[in-house]
Design an enzyme around this catalytic site. Structure first.
Site, short mmCIF file in Angstrom:
data_model
loop_
_atom_site.label_atom_id
_atom_site.label_comp_id
_atom_site.label_asym_id
_atom_site.label_seq_id
_atom_site.Cartn_x
_atom_site.Cartn_y
_atom_site.Cartn_z
N ARG A 217 -80.71 85.71 -36.94
CA ARG A 217 -80.27 85.33 -35.61
C ARG A 217 -79.11 86.21 -35.12
NH1 ARG A 217 -81.78 80.04 -33.81
NH2 ARG A 217 -82.97 78.90 -35.38
N TYR A 261 -86.45 79.00 -44.10
CA TYR A 261 -86.03 78.42 -42.82
C TYR A 261 -87.26 78.15 -41.97
CZ TYR A 261 -82.62 77.63 -39.07
OH TYR A 261 -81.82 77.05 -38.12
N CYS A 338 -62.76 78.17 -52.59
CA CYS A 338 -61.90 79.31 -52.92
C CYS A 338 -62.21 80.51 -52.03
CB CYS A 338 -62.03 79.67 -54.39
SG CYS A 338 -63.72 79.93 -54.94
N HIS A 793 -66.30 82.33 -58.42
CA HIS A 793 -64.94 82.01 -57.99
C HIS A 793 -64.31 83.22 -57.30
CE1 HIS A 793 -61.14 79.93 -57.95
NE2 HIS A 793 -60.53 80.87 -58.66
#
Length: 833
Positions: A217, A261, A338, A793
């Protein structure tokens, strides 16, 4: 009590569906733990603030509030029972196990009912508890009890994130999904993928029915994808709704995982496709058959990589010195937040962002220009307010841990902990990924955050410099035609992140002759990680690139190879550099490149600035405007059109093909399609015979005649509403009608969003980009640990007063060994000379 009785009728009872903010201030990070005055929650709006902001921009002269004050105290162990509390089980938080923080501490809460004037004067304050509530009017008691016992906004937002994390539904179209057997297969080489409309090579989606590859998109400002996949769905008559994002297809056991999707209007969101394996196999993507033999190897590689980078990035094993104060405030991890924490910390460190959203060290965090005109009720939903709230908390030091508590092993007092929950919820609420509690890509979030800030800033003040301008740069492409050697210069769309590929073919093993022999022997048993220089990455970006099948208008739109050279048009104040450390293996499994990057803390990019057209260059002639009218067109056979569309091609492209071959010859039209399907205008609508190309368009390209026709035929929408719908759907009347009916529940809001988009896009097109010398110094970086950017992380390192500081969520400390070779994003500041 008489004053309380007078205002009792203004009290409301909070229901479970109401938003109740009783754990933090709407404008600041003050909580009931922050001071002896705690928070005061309005008994009419249920929104909590600190006293100075309780009447911010409201008309009432006085109001009634519930004051909530909390204090954390350590539980005392009764004398003689120390032995009973010793753990006897290897477990946490159970009888006989090790105590948790909740077991060690208790919270003491006190409440009082307050009547306060707009001036800040407290007229009445009466303590409230179970023994005293009988003296209050019933309406006040019900209101107070409903607030005290309400779960509150924080838990509501966490629950919403969990709901967004719930199982993705199976598409209702999956079972009977049409498959077009047109012989299209997909290569496992990502370099060969490109949008069949625009030629873009990133953010690509494969249509599972007809094998069409299109861009994702397009965002409001023209950034994001090319919109090719969605446009193709609509042009193909909305018959093929299911797509999968290339590059996300992975295998785990016998299960295939991928971002799927549905473009169908009644789904329009992420979905599951049970027969995905079979559909991919039909296009040559045989992930399942390769997975079993490659899986164990891939897992070992990921584990080696994670172990290799983890210690370096988090500086594990180093004796880090904790720090606190202004610009040294950590952020609580909300569970996979994070990525947000790291990006926000880097932005908060920039003087321009501090000046706009933050405050001076030890400055006033209760007053800011973005608070003006925003009531407590609206504050949680105003992005500029919440950005100010977050940045002011980080830059002021108002909530910093006292120096004498930095090395304490006890958990921090709640009054010193900042949970960016309200900001995360607000900025991510309209994004399919960022509204969840899952880990996300820090680079994608950075771009999205800047886009959202741009829109909010533009709405607040059209003349305000946008935050993204600090990072915006534009590149220029010099294209050499292989046919006639003429040269074309093309400006590319502005960007905020400079993404560089890692050329592993230029990786080398570095050795240090000064290392002790004993250390060398030890390293022989360890995995050797190669190194790539930043110059090698830069050379790859700046090198000549071959562009196949480039269409040259000055040669009658014929196709010839182009040689492209890219250079900077401007050097922004700050430059974000993204290192593409992730790639896709031949088995479609994500692979993190195990490589050190030899990157300098200072860059000189001066030689990579474009010089524009040079004397003696033979330039391509300026493109002329399109002819004013289209020639007469043959009648198109409906049967031939249907046959071509059944093969997966869009309606407009099929009409062009049939028009070119006389209107009915299917075979000739197919040959025409194979020759012209990459034309830029292949899927554009054909103009009507004899009609002006402009079509009488006005109001942003909307045809007034078409708009009036829709108003008359629909009968229930105004001209302004219809024009907005046509603008959103590129002038297609049938799609505009669908859009209007699908947004009936909040049509005014949807139209306002369209107008905001157009205004923002117009503003973005007219902004003059900042420019200066091409020399930079590194001021920050975001590092990632894990097998891909959607897991693991993130940690930030930021230059503060000449020293590197690590921001690992709430842990903030002086860095001993900043992980320069391992970062994912680097932030450079331009050196002014």
């Amino acid at each position: 009590m008489e004053t309380i009785q007078e205002l009792a009728s203004t009290c409301r009872v909070a229901t479970p569906s109401n938003t109740v903010l009783h754990s933090e201030c709407a404008y600041t990070f003050h909580t009931p733990f922050s001071s002896e005055k705690g928070l005061i929650v309005n008994l009419n709006t249920f929104i909590g603030t600190i006293e100075p902001l309780s009447f911010n921009n409201v008309s009432e002269e006085k109001g009634m509030f519930l004051r909530i004050v909390k204090k954390r105290v350590e539980k005392k162990v009764e004398e003689g029972k120390e032995e009973e509390n010793k753990p006897t089980k290897l477990a946490i938080g159970v009888d006989g196990g090790f105590a948790t923080d909740d077991d060690k501490y208790e919270t003491i809460s006190t409440y009082s009912v307050v009547v306060m004037e707009k001036s800040g004067k407290v007229l009445v304050e009466e303590s409230y508890d179970e023994t005293l509530k009988e003296k209050f009017p019933e309406a006040v008691v019900k209101s107070v009890e409903s607030i005290i016992n309400h779960v509150g906004m924080a838990i509501q937002q966490d629950l919403k994130a969990w709901e967004n994390d719930e199982e993705v539904p199976v598409s209702k179209y999956a079972a009977d999904l049409p498959f077009v057997d047109n012989g299209i297969t997909i290569s496992s080489d990502p370099k060969s993928w490109k949008c069949e409309k625009s030629g873009e090579t990133e953010n690509l989606w494969l249509n599972l029915s007809d094998g069409f590859i299109g861009g994702g998109r397009k965002n409001w400002d023209g950034s994001g994808g090319s919109n090719g996949a969605l446009d193709h769905f609509e042009e193909a008559g909305e018959k093929y709704p299911l797509v999968v994002k290339l590059g996300t297809i992975t295998a785990e056991g016998s299960t295939i995982h991928a971002d799927c999707y549905s473009y169908a209007k009644d789904e329009d969101g992420p979905v599951k496709i049970p027969q995905l394996t079979e559909l991919l196999a039909k296009r040559g993507i045989n992930v399942a058959s390769l997975q079993k033999t490659e899986k164990s190897t891939a897992e070992l590689e990921v584990e080696l990589n994670a172990n290799y980078a983890f210690d370096a990035i988090t500086e594990s094993g180093s004796k880090l010195i904790s720090v606190s104060g202004p610009d040294l405030q950590g952020l609580q991890n909300l569970g996979n937040s994070c990525y947000l924490n790291s990006v926000v910390q880097c932005l908060a460190a920039l003087p321009e962002v501090k000046a706009k959203y933050g405050t001076n060290p030890d400055g006033d965090i209760t007053s800011h220009k973005f608070f003006s005109g925003v009531t407590p009720r609206n504050a949680p939903n105003e992005l500029l307010v919440q950005t100010t709230r977050l940045m002011s908390a980080l830059t002021s030091g108002a909530f910093s841990l006292p120096k004498d508590q930095l090395d304490s092993t006890a958990p921090a007092d709640p009054k010193h902990r900042l949970a960016p929950r309200m900001f995360k919820t607000l900025i991510g609420k309209d994004h399919v990924d960022f509204k969840t509690g899952q880990q996300q890509d820090a680079a994608q979030f950075l771009q999205y955050m800047l886009e959202q800030l741009d829109r909010a800033e533009l709405k607040h003040d059209r003349n305000m410099p946008k935050t993204s301008q600090l990072f915006s740069f534009q590149s220029e492409s010099r294209l050499l035609c292989s046919s006639d050697r003429k040269i074309k210069y093309k400006d590319n769309a502005p960007e905020t992140i400079w993404s560089l590929r890692v050329p592993m073919e230029r990786a080398v093993i570095l050795s240090n002759p000064d290392e002790p022999e004993q250390k060398k022997l030890k390293q022989e048993d360890e995995k050797v990680v190669p190194t790539v220089t930043f110059d090698a990455c830069l050379d790859g970006w700046a090198a000549d690139a071959i562009v196949d099948d480039y269409r040259w208008p000055h040669l009658g739109n014929s196709v010839h190879t182009a040689i492209e050279k890219t250079r900077f048009k401007n050097f922004p104040k700050y430059l974000w550099v993204q290192i593409q450390r992730y790639t896709l293996g031949a088995d479609w499994q994500p692979v993190k490149l195990e490589v050190n990057l030899d990157i300098p803390e200072e860059l000189d990019l001066t030689e990579y600035k474009t010089k524009g057209p040079q004397e003696g260059e033979d330039l391509v002639p300026e493109e002329t405007d399109a002819p004013a009218a289209a020639s007469a067109q043959p009648e198109i056979s409906e049967m031939a059109l249907g046959q071509l569309m059944d093969m997966g091609f869009g309606m407009n492209g099929c009409k062009r093909a049939l028009t070119a071959v006389g209107g009915s010859d299917t075979e000739a039209a197919m040959n025409w399609i194979f020759e012209h399907n990459m034309d830029p205008d292949f899927n554009d609508p054909l103009p009507e015979a004899g009609a002006p190309v402009a079509g009488g368009a006005s109001d942003g390209g909307v045809d007034s005649a078409v708009a009036q026709s829709l108003v008359d035929s629909l009968g229930c929408f105004t001209m302004d509403q219809v024009k907005a719908a046509l603008m959103e759907t590129n002038g297609a009347p049938d799609r505009a009608a669908d859009w209007l009916f699908s947004h009936m529940d909040n049509l005014d809001g949807a139209i306002a969003a369209i107008q905001d988009k157009k205004a923002a896009a117009d503003s973005a097109a007219n902004v003059e980009l900042d420019d200066g010398p091409g020399k930079y110094k590194m001021v920050g970086m975001v590092s990632h640990i894990g097998k891909n950017t959607g897991s693991g992380h993130y940690v930030a390192h930021i230059k503060h007063d000449g020293k590197w500081v690590i921001f690992n969520d709430e842990k903030v400390a002086l860095s001993e060994h900043p992980p320069l070779p391992h970062a994912y994003l680097y932030l450079y500041e331009r050196l002014e000379s």
